[in-house]
Design a protein around this motif. Structure first.
Motif, PDB file in Angstrom:
ATOM      1  N   LEU A  49     -41.501  10.812  12.297  1.00 44.28           N
ATOM      2  CA  LEU A  49     -41.082  12.098  12.052  1.00 44.28           C
ATOM      3  C   LEU A  49     -41.707  11.227  10.285  1.00 44.28           C
ATOM      4  CD1 LEU A  49     -38.240  12.982  13.404  1.00 44.28           C
ATOM      5  CD2 LEU A  49     -40.208  14.601  13.041  1.00 44.28           C
ATOM      6  N   LEU A  50     -41.048  10.306   9.670  1.00 42.10           N
ATOM      7  CA  LEU A  50     -40.980   9.668   8.129  1.00 42.10           C
ATOM      8  C   LEU A  50     -42.430   9.122   8.327  1.00 42.10           C
ATOM      9  CD1 LEU A  50     -38.070   6.608   8.921  1.00 42.10           C
ATOM     10  CD2 LEU A  50     -38.234   8.982   7.699  1.00 42.10           C
ATOM     11  N   GLY A  51     -43.284   9.322   9.020  1.00 42.45           N
ATOM     12  CA  GLY A  51     -44.908   8.938   8.822  1.00 42.45           C
ATOM     13  C   GLY A  51     -45.386   7.410   9.198  1.00 42.45           C
ATOM     14  N   LEU A  77     -39.678  19.588   7.671  1.00 41.77           N
ATOM     15  CA  LEU A  77     -39.231  20.098   5.903  1.00 41.77           C
ATOM     16  C   LEU A  77     -40.605  21.398   6.199  1.00 41.77           C
ATOM     17  CD1 LEU A  77     -37.339  17.709   3.832  1.00 41.77           C
ATOM     18  CD2 LEU A  77     -36.531  19.807   5.398  1.00 41.77           C
ATOM     19  N   GLY A  78     -41.607  21.542   7.057  1.00 38.90           N
ATOM     20  CA  GLY A  78     -42.754  22.154   7.068  1.00 38.90           C
ATOM     21  C   GLY A  78     -43.943  21.672   6.103  1.00 38.90           C
ATOM     22  N   GLY A  79     -43.279  19.780   6.716  1.00 37.31           N
ATOM     23  CA  GLY A  79     -44.832  19.278   5.779  1.00 37.31           C
ATOM     24  C   GLY A  79     -45.232  18.695   6.803  1.00 37.31           C
ATOM     25  N   HIS A  80     -46.496  17.449   6.829  1.00 40.39           N
ATOM     26  CA  HIS A  80     -46.680  16.646   8.071  1.00 40.39           C
ATOM     27  C   HIS A  80     -46.304  15.728   7.202  1.00 40.39           C
ATOM     28  CE1 HIS A  80     -50.257  14.120   9.913  1.00 40.39           C
ATOM     29  NE2 HIS A  80     -50.190  14.862  10.181  1.00 40.39           N
ATOM     30  N   GLU A 124     -40.112  19.798  13.530  1.00 43.14           N
ATOM     31  CA  GLU A 124     -40.000  20.593  14.782  1.00 43.14           C
ATOM     32  C   GLU A 124     -41.626  20.213  15.470  1.00 43.14           C
ATOM     33  OE1 GLU A 124     -41.360  25.334  15.903  1.00 43.14           O
ATOM     34  OE2 GLU A 124     -41.438  24.261  14.233  1.00 43.14           O
ATOM     35  N   VAL A 125     -41.601  19.840  16.585  1.00 40.62           N
ATOM     36  CA  VAL A 125     -41.705  18.670  17.279  1.00 40.62           C
ATOM     37  C   VAL A 125     -41.845  19.340  18.650  1.00 40.62           C
ATOM     38  CG1 VAL A 125     -41.899  16.195  18.622  1.00 40.62           C
ATOM     39  CG2 VAL A 125     -41.252  16.292  16.545  1.00 40.62           C
ATOM     40  N   ALA A 126     -43.921  19.341  18.999  1.00 38.28           N
ATOM     41  CA  ALA A 126     -43.894  19.861  20.760  1.00 38.28           C
ATOM     42  C   ALA A 126     -44.850  18.656  21.371  1.00 38.28           C
ATOM     43  CB  ALA A 126     -44.107  21.376  20.040  1.00 38.28           C
ATOM     44  N   GLY A 127     -44.589  18.159  22.141  1.00 40.99           N
ATOM     45  CA  GLY A 127     -45.242  17.534  22.959  1.00 40.99           C
ATOM     46  C   GLY A 127     -46.022  16.536  22.441  1.00 40.99           C
ATOM     47  N   ALA A 143     -46.196  12.806   3.138  1.00 39.98           N
ATOM     48  CA  ALA A 143     -45.310  11.524   2.840  1.00 39.98           C
ATOM     49  C   ALA A 143     -44.415  11.489   1.408  1.00 39.98           C
ATOM     50  CB  ALA A 143     -46.168  10.183   3.135  1.00 39.98           C
ATOM     51  N   VAL A 144     -45.802  11.408  -0.109  1.00 38.97           N
ATOM     52  CA  VAL A 144     -44.965  10.854  -1.014  1.00 38.97           C
ATOM     53  C   VAL A 144     -43.597  12.448  -1.184  1.00 38.97           C
ATOM     54  CG1 VAL A 144     -44.741  11.228  -3.502  1.00 38.97           C
ATOM     55  CG2 VAL A 144     -46.827   9.656  -1.350  1.00 38.97           C
ATOM     56  N   ALA A 145     -44.635  13.311  -0.792  1.00 41.42           N
ATOM     57  CA  ALA A 145     -43.593  15.210  -1.424  1.00 41.42           C
ATOM     58  C   ALA A 145     -42.186  14.662  -0.107  1.00 41.42           C
ATOM     59  CB  ALA A 145     -43.853  16.182  -1.114  1.00 41.42           C
ATOM     60  N   LEU A 146     -41.925  14.777   0.714  1.00 41.68           N
ATOM     61  CA  LEU A 146     -41.536  14.976   1.778  1.00 41.68           C
ATOM     62  C   LEU A 146     -40.315  13.544   1.382  1.00 41.68           C
ATOM     63  CD1 LEU A 146     -43.120  15.380   5.090  1.00 41.68           C
ATOM     64  CD2 LEU A 146     -41.463  16.734   3.931  1.00 41.68           C
ATOM     65  N   HIS A 147     -41.016  12.802   1.311  1.00 36.56           N
ATOM     66  CA  HIS A 147     -39.254  10.981   1.064  1.00 36.56           C
ATOM     67  C   HIS A 147     -39.095  11.569  -0.190  1.00 36.56           C
ATOM     68  CE1 HIS A 147     -40.624   8.104   3.930  1.00 36.56           C
ATOM     69  NE2 HIS A 147     -41.614   9.206   4.565  1.00 36.56           N
TER      70      HIS A 147
END
Length: 298
Positions: free
Chosen positions: A50-52, A64-67, A6-9, A72-76
């Motif tokens: 998106l990949l940080g 995936l609900g995170g920043h 989800e991306v806005a502006g 980054a570590v958890a998302l990757h």
């Protein structure tokens, strides 16, 4: 269900260059979403955010609900990324590179790894320094698709692949989607996006200028109609939403805006239709509405 992306502006500047200018993007769970645009449109910049890998200057972004940076570590461990130009460790074998990339995400399924190596026709015993560009792409694709992740971020993933391997890639993407995985696909190959994507977003100058399903986008564009009738067609050019009318004997051709197609068909029925062909615009035509001869990226 909450959006996977989800991306806005979203805004990103590099000095005086405005790479992203209020980008909005939303990708639902389980969909294959195509992001289209030529070099310079802002696709790769958005993916790096998106990949940080990059900080954005304004706007909000959730993966995936995170920043993307704080988490980054958890998302990757929950996503797999395949770039369009893969660099590998020259002294490792292809198989070792696959395993190393997959280990960064928590490992892979050995049976799935073997299946993908066979389907992509990749020899895992060769050193990475001997691989062609296409084989380097295969290493990244095998490592990604053999991983148990929720999201695949694919940026020009079939760059360097031959048509047979492109077909394998499409099959594997469809299989992952049937398993409930989500795919963000950035591609210059419009036929690939048309074959795979549930929805597409066309990016120009750092903004999404059109987004939706292909049926939605086609409804906003013109459909080519060719009809053969019992009597010569008249009055077609005076109907709203009709352009490019040609009548040759009992055959008539025209272009019709999607919103007016029903009225045109009703008009044609009065002339005794014996054959009719309606061809909706291909994704390439929709794309060229925003990137034609005078519509290059700014």
């Amino acid at each position: 269900m909450a959006a996977v992306i989800e991306v806005a502006g979203l805004v990103k500047r590099f000095g005086r260059t405005l790479a992203l200018d209020g980008l909005d993007l939303q990708i639902a769970p389980g969909e294959v979403h195509g992001v289209l645009g030529p070099n310079g449109a802002g696709k790769s910049t958005a993916i790096r955010i998106l990949l940080g890998l990059l900080r954005h200057d304004a706007g909000t972004v959730s993966v995936l609900g995170g920043h993307p940076r704080r988490d980054a570590v958890a998302l990757h461990r929950r996503l797999a990324y395949v770039p369009g130009d893969v660099s590998l460790w020259p002294n490792l074998s292809g198989g070792e590179a696959v395993d190393l990339l997959a280990d960064l995400r928590g490992g892979l399924e050995e049976g799935l790894r073997s299946d993908l190596l066979e389907r992509f026709q990749l020899d895992p015993t060769k050193r990475c320094r001997t691989y062609s560009k296409g084989n380097r792409q295969k290493v990244a694709l095998v490592a990604a698709f053999a991983s148990d992740v929720e999201l695949f971020v694919l940026d020009e993933p079939t760059s360097g692949l031959d048509p047979l391997m492109e077909a394998v890639f499409r099959d594997v993407v469809r299989e992952r989607q049937r398993e409930g995985r989500t795919v963000l696909l950035s591609s210059h190959i419009l036929a690939e996006a048309e074959a795979l994507c549930d929805r597409v977003s066309i990016i120009r100058a750092g903004r999404v200028v059109e987004s939706g399903t292909l049926d939605d986008l086609r409804h906003l564009s013109r459909t080519d109609v060719e009809v053969r009738t019992a009597r010569p067609v008249t009055g077609l050019g005076s109907l709203p939403g009709v352009d490019g009318v040609t009548v040759a004997g009992l055959t008539a051709r025209c272009e019709v805006d999607g919103a007016y197609l029903d009225g045109v068909l009703r008009h044609l029925l009065g002339f005794g239709v014996s054959a009719l062909t309606s061809t909706p615009p291909a994704l390439e035509e929709l794309f060229l509405r925003h990137y034609g001869e005078n519509g290059g990226a700014r």
